[in-house]
Structure formats: structure tokens, C-alpha cells
Design a protein around this motif. Structure first.
Motif, PDB file in Angstrom:
ATOM      1  N   ASN A 136     -38.026   6.810 -50.292  1.00  0.00           N
ATOM      2  CA  ASN A 136     -38.326   5.390 -50.442  1.00  0.00           C
ATOM      3  C   ASN A 136     -39.842   5.240 -50.538  1.00  0.00           C
ATOM      4  OD1 ASN A 136     -38.962   2.609 -49.877  1.00  0.00           O
ATOM      5  ND2 ASN A 136     -36.905   2.359 -49.025  1.00  0.00           N
ATOM      6  N   LYS A 137     -40.321   4.622 -51.606  1.00  0.00           N
ATOM      7  CA  LYS A 137     -41.766   4.559 -51.844  1.00  0.00           C
ATOM      8  C   LYS A 137     -42.527   3.831 -50.749  1.00  0.00           C
ATOM      9  CE  LYS A 137     -41.696   5.035 -56.863  1.00  0.00           C
ATOM     10  NZ  LYS A 137     -42.073   4.439 -58.167  1.00  0.00           N
ATOM     11  N   SER A 138     -41.825   3.000 -49.965  1.00  0.00           N
ATOM     12  CA  SER A 138     -42.498   2.259 -48.893  1.00  0.00           C
ATOM     13  C   SER A 138     -42.575   3.052 -47.577  1.00  0.00           C
ATOM     14  CB  SER A 138     -41.783   0.929 -48.641  1.00  0.00           C
ATOM     15  OG  SER A 138     -40.468   1.154 -48.135  1.00  0.00           O
ATOM     16  N   ASN A 139     -41.925   4.205 -47.537  1.00  0.00           N
ATOM     17  CA  ASN A 139     -41.941   5.007 -46.304  1.00  0.00           C
ATOM     18  C   ASN A 139     -43.339   5.529 -46.008  1.00  0.00           C
ATOM     19  OD1 ASN A 139     -39.240   4.664 -45.811  1.00  0.00           O
ATOM     20  ND2 ASN A 139     -38.622   6.660 -46.596  1.00  0.00           N
ATOM     21  N   LYS A 140     -43.671   5.607 -44.719  1.00  0.00           N
ATOM     22  CA  LYS A 140     -44.964   6.124 -44.283  1.00  0.00           C
ATOM     23  C   LYS A 140     -44.778   7.019 -43.069  1.00  0.00           C
ATOM     24  CE  LYS A 140     -47.618   2.080 -45.789  1.00  0.00           C
ATOM     25  NZ  LYS A 140     -48.541   0.991 -45.340  1.00  0.00           N
ATOM     26  N   ILE A 141     -45.786   7.835 -42.795  1.00  0.00           N
ATOM     27  CA  ILE A 141     -45.829   8.588 -41.547  1.00  0.00           C
ATOM     28  C   ILE A 141     -47.176   8.330 -40.874  1.00  0.00           C
ATOM     29  CG2 ILE A 141     -44.228  10.406 -42.256  1.00  0.00           C
ATOM     30  CD1 ILE A 141     -46.720  12.205 -42.635  1.00  0.00           C
ATOM     31  N   VAL A 196     -45.704  16.909 -34.451  1.00  0.00           N
ATOM     32  CA  VAL A 196     -44.848  15.733 -34.589  1.00  0.00           C
ATOM     33  C   VAL A 196     -45.609  14.564 -35.205  1.00  0.00           C
ATOM     34  CG1 VAL A 196     -43.611  13.934 -33.285  1.00  0.00           C
ATOM     35  CG2 VAL A 196     -43.226  16.339 -32.750  1.00  0.00           C
ATOM     36  N   PHE A 197     -44.933  13.855 -36.125  1.00  0.00           N
ATOM     37  CA  PHE A 197     -45.458  12.627 -36.722  1.00  0.00           C
ATOM     38  C   PHE A 197     -44.511  11.477 -36.409  1.00  0.00           C
ATOM     39  CE2 PHE A 197     -47.322  16.008 -39.165  1.00  0.00           C
ATOM     40  CZ  PHE A 197     -48.583  15.561 -39.525  1.00  0.00           C
ATOM     41  N   ALA A 198     -45.044  10.253 -36.383  1.00  0.00           N
ATOM     42  CA  ALA A 198     -44.228   9.062 -36.178  1.00  0.00           C
ATOM     43  C   ALA A 198     -43.904   8.422 -37.519  1.00  0.00           C
ATOM     44  CB  ALA A 198     -44.965   8.069 -35.281  1.00  0.00           C
ATOM     45  N   ARG A 199     -42.826   7.637 -37.548  1.00  0.00           N
ATOM     46  CA  ARG A 199     -42.414   6.973 -38.783  1.00  0.00           C
ATOM     47  C   ARG A 199     -42.875   5.516 -38.850  1.00  0.00           C
ATOM     48  NH1 ARG A 199     -38.276   9.950 -41.529  1.00  0.00           N
ATOM     49  NH2 ARG A 199     -38.637   8.389 -43.140  1.00  0.00           N
ATOM     50  N   SER A 200     -43.456   4.991 -37.771  1.00  0.00           N
ATOM     51  CA  SER A 200     -43.966   3.621 -37.777  1.00  0.00           C
ATOM     52  C   SER A 200     -45.134   3.528 -36.799  1.00  0.00           C
ATOM     53  CB  SER A 200     -42.872   2.621 -37.367  1.00  0.00           C
ATOM     54  OG  SER A 200     -42.640   2.687 -35.968  1.00  0.00           O
ATOM     55  N   THR A 201     -45.910   2.439 -36.917  1.00  0.00           N
ATOM     56  CA  THR A 201     -47.035   2.253 -35.995  1.00  0.00           C
ATOM     57  C   THR A 201     -46.548   2.040 -34.568  1.00  0.00           C
ATOM     58  OG1 THR A 201     -47.063  -0.113 -36.538  1.00  0.00           O
ATOM     59  CG2 THR A 201     -48.574   1.326 -37.754  1.00  0.00           C
ATOM     60  N   HIS A 223     -37.933  10.522 -26.453  1.00  0.00           N
ATOM     61  CA  HIS A 223     -37.843   9.850 -27.752  1.00  0.00           C
ATOM     62  C   HIS A 223     -38.255   8.390 -27.601  1.00  0.00           C
ATOM     63  CE1 HIS A 223     -36.138   8.232 -31.463  1.00  0.00           C
ATOM     64  NE2 HIS A 223     -36.040   9.470 -31.911  1.00  0.00           N
ATOM     65  N   PRO A 224     -39.105   7.867 -28.492  1.00  0.00           N
ATOM     66  CA  PRO A 224     -39.623   6.507 -28.334  1.00  0.00           C
ATOM     67  C   PRO A 224     -38.578   5.405 -28.463  1.00  0.00           C
ATOM     68  CG  PRO A 224     -40.280   7.423 -30.457  1.00  0.00           C
ATOM     69  CD  PRO A 224     -39.683   8.555 -29.670  1.00  0.00           C
ATOM     70  N   GLN A 225     -37.410   5.716 -29.035  1.00  0.00           N
ATOM     71  CA  GLN A 225     -36.370   4.706 -29.180  1.00  0.00           C
ATOM     72  C   GLN A 225     -35.135   4.991 -28.324  1.00  0.00           C
ATOM     73  OE1 GLN A 225     -36.684   1.804 -30.668  1.00  0.00           O
ATOM     74  NE2 GLN A 225     -38.787   2.352 -31.175  1.00  0.00           N
ATOM     75  N   SER A 226     -34.604   6.207 -28.397  1.00  0.00           N
ATOM     76  CA  SER A 226     -33.362   6.511 -27.689  1.00  0.00           C
ATOM     77  C   SER A 226     -33.562   6.779 -26.206  1.00  0.00           C
ATOM     78  CB  SER A 226     -32.678   7.723 -28.331  1.00  0.00           C
ATOM     79  OG  SER A 226     -33.396   8.915 -28.037  1.00  0.00           O
ATOM     80  N   GLY A 227     -34.777   7.178 -25.818  1.00  0.00           N
ATOM     81  CA  GLY A 227     -35.017   7.529 -24.426  1.00  0.00           C
ATOM     82  C   GLY A 227     -34.577   8.934 -24.065  1.00  0.00           C
ATOM     83  N   LYS A 228     -34.027   9.673 -25.036  1.00  0.00           N
ATOM     84  CA  LYS A 228     -33.609  11.054 -24.783  1.00  0.00           C
ATOM     85  C   LYS A 228     -34.818  11.982 -24.732  1.00  0.00           C
ATOM     86  CE  LYS A 228     -28.919  11.693 -26.603  1.00  0.00           C
ATOM     87  NZ  LYS A 228     -28.127  12.474 -27.587  1.00  0.00           N
ATOM     88  N   VAL A 229     -34.685  13.042 -23.941  1.00  0.00           N
ATOM     89  CA  VAL A 229     -35.731  14.060 -23.935  1.00  0.00           C
ATOM     90  C   VAL A 229     -35.542  14.948 -25.151  1.00  0.00           C
ATOM     91  CG1 VAL A 229     -36.716  16.035 -22.714  1.00  0.00           C
ATOM     92  CG2 VAL A 229     -35.904  14.051 -21.423  1.00  0.00           C
TER      93      VAL A 229
END
Length: 293
Positions: free
Chosen positions: A122-127, A142-147, A271-277
């Protein structure tokens, strides 16, 4: 409407290793299929995602098989993707590849290659950058997918709320099985980092190390930094008289493997969303192991 995916849960009744355990509960499934399940981030043990097939299980542990959280391990030019989902991408960075661009090199970087990769979908995707590895250091990055995810992960890094391990091939035969190095790091006018033993005279830095294997000429160490300062491991190992192989900046330049002898083997964080290690691993390079046989 499709039924919701329900994770499969299995209790470990006796000590085992993960791949044989999976072979028992998924009787008839090929070893390749089981390993793919691990690579895709589907297997967690006591709430922690595990990708190693030789992970040791103890009686009482709980193994959960969930919905694939990532695409299969994919190779793109210069990079191996270990894991990806909507929030993060974990890669195995090769030695010699910059994390981000410089004035002299902007295109051949982990950031640039991954940016191109996500935009093919998707052309709008960023890392977004979370942390860095030196150009000559290889391993887990590791890279993030959003700010938002970037900010959460960078807060973990700032508060040292994550775990890291490195393999370091050093010159010389260490005379202790393990050690702890503590100093305050500073930079000189040439941006070279050096240690001060005066409290608060620079950035506080702590590095723990443990001997893995050695011969008369070289030692392989497992290094666990408690802080994440620039060039910390390289400076600290040089401080105790065992510079990293191939380190022209802080060592003696001895380089029988044609690269810097430093590799990021493990990175673990929530994990920043799921809370899993989440735990990502990269094996010690074969060239390191061959030098200490």
C-alpha cells in the motif's frame, strides 16, 4: 459469517522441547509445517510468543496456538523479515547495512529497503525508527508501523523496559566466567566514545557478559547490556582488555572474520497493542563459532 478463530491450548505434562511437543499434539503434521507455525508467530508459551523450535518446556507450562499473526518469513534484498503485523516489523539485519541513511548513503539502508517493501502493499504505508544497530553490527532490529507504536516502543527503550542479548567475539582468552562492567560514557571531539569512572561524568552504562566458548586466541561472549548507550558494548569490552574482533575504532583491528564480531541475538519487549511479550531471536553467526573451536 465465519466463526471466530479460537486459539488451541495445551498443557505441558512433562518436560520436553517445543518441536517434539508440537509433533505429539499435531500428529501427522510435517516438521516443516510445524516450524512454519513457529516462524509465523502462532505459538506462545505462558503468554510469550516463541519462535525457537528447541525452546525448553517444563511441566505445568501452557502452549497456545493462535491465528497467524504475521506473514511467513520473507526475504527481500539484503534483509530477512523475522516477523510482521500491523504494529511492528522485526528483521535480521546483516552486517554492513546501515539502519538509517547518512549524507553519503541514503538508499542502501534497512529503513529504505523496508519502506519500499511496505509500500508495495500500500503506497501510504510507512515505517518508523525505534532503535538502531551500528552499520557493522548484525542481528535483530525492530521498526514500528505508526507514530503511536513508535512512541510507545521508544518509551520502553528510554526506560530500559526491554531485554537484549548480543553475541560478541573478542580477541584474547578471558580469565573469568562472567563479569559486569560499569562506567560513565562520554564523547571526545572526534565523536569517539570513552569511559569515565567518575560517577555522573557522562551517561551511566552497565554491561553484563558471560563466557560461552573460547580457545587460546578468541572468546565468544553472551553480552546483556542494562543500558543502551552508543557504542557501549564495544567500549566496555575494550575497557577490560578484550576488544571485539574487527573493531577498528576501539579495538586492535584484528579481523579474521572480515566483519565486526558483534551480533544482536535476542530482543524481547511487550507488544504495543496486544500486550503480549514478544521475543525475536537470531542465531550466532557461524563465523563467530568457528573462531573459538
Amino acid at each position: 459469517m465465519k466463526p471466530a478463530h479460537k486459539p488451541l491450548q495445551f498443557s505441558v505434562l512433562e518436560n520436553d522441547t517445543l518441536l517434539p511437543f508440537l509433533a505429539k499434539v499435531f500428529h501427522g503434521k510435517s516438521r516443516t509445517g510445524l516450524k512454519q507455525m513457529l516462524q509465523n508467530g502462532r505459538v506462545s508459551v505462558d503468554g510469550k510468543v516463541v519462535s525457537r523450535h528447541d525452546f525448553e518446556l517444563n511441566s505445568g507450562m501452557v502452549v497456545v496456538i493462535g491465528k497467524p499473526a504475521s506473514k511467513p518469513s520473507v526475504s527481500i534484498p539484503g534483509i530477512k523479515i523475522l516477523y510482521e503485523d500491523d504494529s511492528i516489523i522485526a528483521i535480521d539485519k546483516p552486517a554492513g547495512l546501515l539502519t538509517v541513511g547518512t549524507e553519503k548513503e541514503k538508499l542502501n539502508t534497512a529503513y529504505s529497503l523496508l519502506s519500499h517493501y511496505v509500500k508495495t502493499e500500500n503506497k501510504s504505508n510507512k515505517i518508523f525508527i525505534v532503535h538502531r544497530l551500528d552499520r557493522d553490527t548484525s542481528g535483530v532490529l525492530v521498526f514500528a508501523r505508526s507514530t503511536m507504536e513508535r512512541d510507545i516502543l521508544q518509551e520502553y527503550w528510554h526506560n530500559e523496559n526491554h531485554e537484549r542479548e548480543y553475541a560478541a567475539l573478542v580477541c584474547g582468552k578471558v580469565d573469568e566466567p562472567k563479569g559486569r562492567i560499569e562506567s560513565w560514557l562520554k564523547e571526545n571531539a572526534n565523536l569517539q566514545v570513552f569511559s569515565s569512572m567518575r560517577p555522573d561524568d557522562g551517561q551511566h552504562a552497565i554491561t553484563n557478559w558471560e563466557l560461552v566458548q573460547q580457545n587460546d586466541d578468541f572468546s565468544l561472549l553472551k553480552v546483556t547490556p542494562e543500558t543502551g548507550r552508543r557504542n557501549q558494548i564495544r567500549v566496555h569490552l575494550c575497557d577490560i582488555g578484550f576488544p571485539i574482533v574487527g573493531d577498528r575504532r576501539y579495538g586492535n583491528g584484528q579481523n579474521p572474520i572480515g566483519r565486526l564480531g558483534l551480533h544482536a541475538t535476542l530482543l524481547s519487549f511487550v507488544h504495543p497493542q496486544s500486550g503480549k511479550v514478544m521475543q525475536f531471536e537470531s542465531p550466532v553467526p557461524g563465523s563467530f563459532i568457528r573462531m573459538v573451536k
